[in-house]
Design an enzyme around this catalytic site. Structure first.
Site, PDB file in Angstrom:
ATOM      1  N   SER A 180       2.712  -0.092  -6.377  1.00 23.56           N
ATOM      2  CA  SER A 180       1.791  -0.923  -7.144  1.00 23.56           C
ATOM      3  C   SER A 180       1.435  -2.170  -6.362  1.00 23.56           C
ATOM      4  O   SER A 180       2.255  -2.689  -5.586  1.00 23.56           O
ATOM      5  CB  SER A 180       2.447  -1.325  -8.472  1.00 23.56           C
ATOM      6  OG  SER A 180       1.707  -2.364  -9.105  1.00 23.56           O
ATOM      7  N   TYR A 191       9.966  -3.628 -13.297  1.00 25.00           N
ATOM      8  CA  TYR A 191       8.968  -2.789 -12.622  1.00 25.00           C
ATOM      9  C   TYR A 191       8.675  -3.288 -11.211  1.00 25.00           C
ATOM     10  O   TYR A 191       8.713  -2.520 -10.246  1.00 25.00           O
ATOM     11  CB  TYR A 191       7.677  -2.772 -13.445  1.00 25.00           C
ATOM     12  CG  TYR A 191       6.587  -1.915 -12.837  1.00 25.00           C
ATOM     13  CD1 TYR A 191       6.643  -0.535 -12.917  1.00 25.00           C
ATOM     14  CD2 TYR A 191       5.507  -2.498 -12.180  1.00 25.00           C
ATOM     15  CE1 TYR A 191       5.652   0.262 -12.359  1.00 25.00           C
ATOM     16  CE2 TYR A 191       4.506  -1.714 -11.616  1.00 25.00           C
ATOM     17  CZ  TYR A 191       4.579  -0.339 -11.709  1.00 25.00           C
ATOM     18  OH  TYR A 191       3.600   0.435 -11.144  1.00 25.00           O
TER      19      TYR A 191
END
Length: 252
Positions: free
Chosen positions: A152, A174
């Site tokens: 990401s 995350y």
């Protein structure tokens, strides 16, 4: 040797995609199959995974399903044995399976972030991806394959201010898991270079999936194209030890 005989003697390229019963993983599987590869579509859920594989196979792709939970060593071993027995090689591994670690619809403050959530997010997004890659190394080495770790754009220190991760304490699990995955990509690339296996971290962009409640600005088709592009690029076209986004190489 006739052309037809030469074609038959050349093994079909193979790919394995994790977390592929829906969304980005499913579309990556579709696009790889459209390129003529044999694709092993994997997912935790037998019913959903089988249905996704059957749907894509009906479109004409060579796609089969295998159950895989990257947090379960037993299923990792089973899939590695399946790859060895069915293909004897693996050209592309896409580590796509992941969890957000975020409670949908809530923005938890720092004091309320569960350590268990941190552990489980790291287990899926980082530890599981490493464990599977390790188990598939023999098949990857045989093919001189490619490992693509789906990451990401949030997993970069260059975006830790303003509206980035710094503004969301509950993104710690995350972001930390994807930063760890990025570092693993760099170290694996160095370790595997002499064997011909190449490794990269690729961000598909802010794709609309159930992980972000479909708030993403990109379609799964476009996001998958980015991943597939670098999954199939020639080794000399792949930026060395790079963190790649749809716009190109990103700062760490």
């Amino acid at each position: 040797m006739m052309d037809s005989e030469r074609h038959e003697a050349t093994p079909r390229r193979t790919a394995l995609v994790t977390g592929a019963n829906k969304g980005l993983g499913k579309e990556i599987s579709r696009q790889l199959a459209a390129l003529g590869m044999s694709v092993l579509l994997t997912a935790r859920n037998d019913e959903l995974g089988s249905a996704a594989a059957a749907e894509l196979a009906a479109e004409g792709g060579d796609i089969r399903f295998a159950r895989l939970d990257v947090t379960e060593e037993k299923t990792i071993r089973s899939v590695a044995e399946l790859v060895d027995g069915s293909f004897g090689r693996l050209d592309i591994l896409v580590n796509n399976a992941g969890v957000s670690g975020v409670v949908r619809g809530e923005r938890l403050p720092l004091d309320e972030i569960s350590v268990e959530t941190l552990r489980s997010t790291l287990e899926t997004n980082f530890v599981g991806a490493f464990a599977l890659t390790q188990a598939l190394l023999p098949a990857l080495r045989t093919a001189g394959g490619r490992v693509v770790n789906v990451t990401s754009a949030l997993a970069t220190f260059a975006r830790t201010t303003g509206s980035g991760p710094a503004g969301r304490a509950d993104l710690i699990p995350y972001c930390a898991s994807k930063v760890a995955l990025n570092m693993t990509s760099v170290l694996l690339a160095d370790q595997l270079r002499e064997s011909g296996v190449t490794v990269c971290s690729v961000s598909p962009g802010y794709v609309a999936t159930d992980m972000n409640n479909f708030a993403g600005t990109k379609t799964v088709r476009d996001g998958a194209r980015t991943v597939v592009r670098f999954a199939t690029a020639a080794p000399d076209e792949l930026p060395d030890r790079a963190f790649i986004t749809e716009e190109g190489v990103a700062p760490w």
